[in-house]
Enzyme design. Structure first.
Site, PDB file in Angstrom:
ATOM      1  N   HIS A   7     -19.448  57.030   8.897  1.00  0.00           N
ATOM      2  CA  HIS A   7     -20.437  57.868   9.559  1.00  0.00           C
ATOM      3  C   HIS A   7     -19.769  58.537  10.762  1.00  0.00           C
ATOM      4  CE1 HIS A   7     -24.412  55.915   7.968  1.00  0.00           C
ATOM      5  NE2 HIS A   7     -23.519  56.066   7.013  1.00  0.00           N
ATOM      6  N   GLU A  35     -20.511  58.765  13.924  1.00  0.00           N
ATOM      7  CA  GLU A  35     -20.392  57.983  15.167  1.00  0.00           C
ATOM      8  C   GLU A  35     -19.283  56.933  15.049  1.00  0.00           C
ATOM      9  OE1 GLU A  35     -23.007  58.518  13.279  1.00  0.00           O
ATOM     10  OE2 GLU A  35     -24.842  58.845  14.438  1.00  0.00           O
ATOM     11  N   CYS A  55     -27.809  55.719  12.936  1.00  0.00           N
ATOM     12  CA  CYS A  55     -28.479  54.715  12.106  1.00  0.00           C
ATOM     13  C   CYS A  55     -28.257  53.325  12.717  1.00  0.00           C
ATOM     14  CB  CYS A  55     -27.943  54.766  10.667  1.00  0.00           C
ATOM     15  SG  CYS A  55     -26.321  53.956  10.454  1.00  0.00           S
ATOM     16  N   CYS A  63     -24.539  52.369  13.095  1.00  0.00           N
ATOM     17  CA  CYS A  63     -23.864  53.086  14.180  1.00  0.00           C
ATOM     18  C   CYS A  63     -24.391  52.664  15.541  1.00  0.00           C
ATOM     19  CB  CYS A  63     -24.027  54.587  13.976  1.00  0.00           C
ATOM     20  SG  CYS A  63     -23.163  55.167  12.496  1.00  0.00           S
TER      21      CYS A  63
END
Lengths: 155, 155
Positions: free
Chosen positions: A53, A55, A83, A86
């Site tokens: 992801h 991040e 999310c 993260c």
């Protein structure tokens, strides 16, 4: 540079990530003392890595560059609300504050699929009802790793 | 091979990870159709990567090997209960079931420090009281990434 500047840049990176066919519509920028120390875009499908992801990628890049696993005083700018994976990573990295352009609620309203729907539903239920079962089986010596760690890391 | 076998092996890997000075007291093994497809140990300090938890490392290795971002039918064996970051990663990876040798409760009782204490406390509070503030600032064009994604991914 103000928060809007970095968020706008993260949004532009997210648009470019989709336009180029590189990955999902997410990007993140980490800033410390006014300098960019890490950037990341969603690369889950390109890298065959469900943890890639934006991040997480930005945190990994910043930590690698600065040779540390803690980003004290760093600010994270995310095009979309982080999310649960993260968010916990942000706590582990010791990020100081997070700025978000688009909330999860709006992202879902915009028609993006909810990849963590099961996770969120499960967290509201008792463990025996989770869609992915977690079972604890205390095998022989299961506390040894921690006892050894304590012994070797004692002051 | 039964669950105890893989959990004992994960515990042994965790002990070795501490003994060798390589990282924290955690290891994970991912098994699919009776075969090991991924292994990981905690390498947060060695790799300067706060996301390099055993479970994340094992998921990344398995997905890289199998060239996929979804591990359908895979079982994850963890020497210690996965943290919130790793748990969400397990959902993203589509792992089928998780087996754990040591619960977080016992791990903390054994004297291991609680790295996510703030995270857990914050999740019980309203957002404005979180120790790491998350602020949403809807900058110009913030929905563009999702609109473009939807346009390009429409059936």
């Amino acid at each position: 540079m103000d928060h809007q500047h970095w968020l706008k840049e993260a949004v532009n990176m997210a648009v470019e990530n989709v336009r180029s066919g590189h990955g999902g519509p997410f990007a993140a920028i980490i800033v410390q003392n006014g300098e960019v120390i890490g950037r990341g875009v969603n690369e889950v499908t390109t890298k065959n890595d469900p943890t890639a992801h934006a991040e997480i990628q930005a945190i990994r890049q910043a930590c690698e560059r600065l040779e540390t696993s803690r980003l004290a005083g760093a600010l994270l700018y995310a095009s979309g609300e982080p999310c649960s994976m993260c968010t916990a990573a942000i706590y582990w990295a010791g990020i100081e504050a997070v700025y978000v352009a688009c909330s999860t609620k709006e992202l879902l309203q915009a028609g993006y699929p909810d990849g963590l729907a099961h996770y969120r539903r499960d967290r509201q239920k008792p463990p025996e009802e989770w869609s992915i079962p977690f079972q604890t089986i205390p095998v022989e010596g299961y506390l040894e790793p921690f006892h050894l760690w304590k012994k070797l890391n004692a002051d």
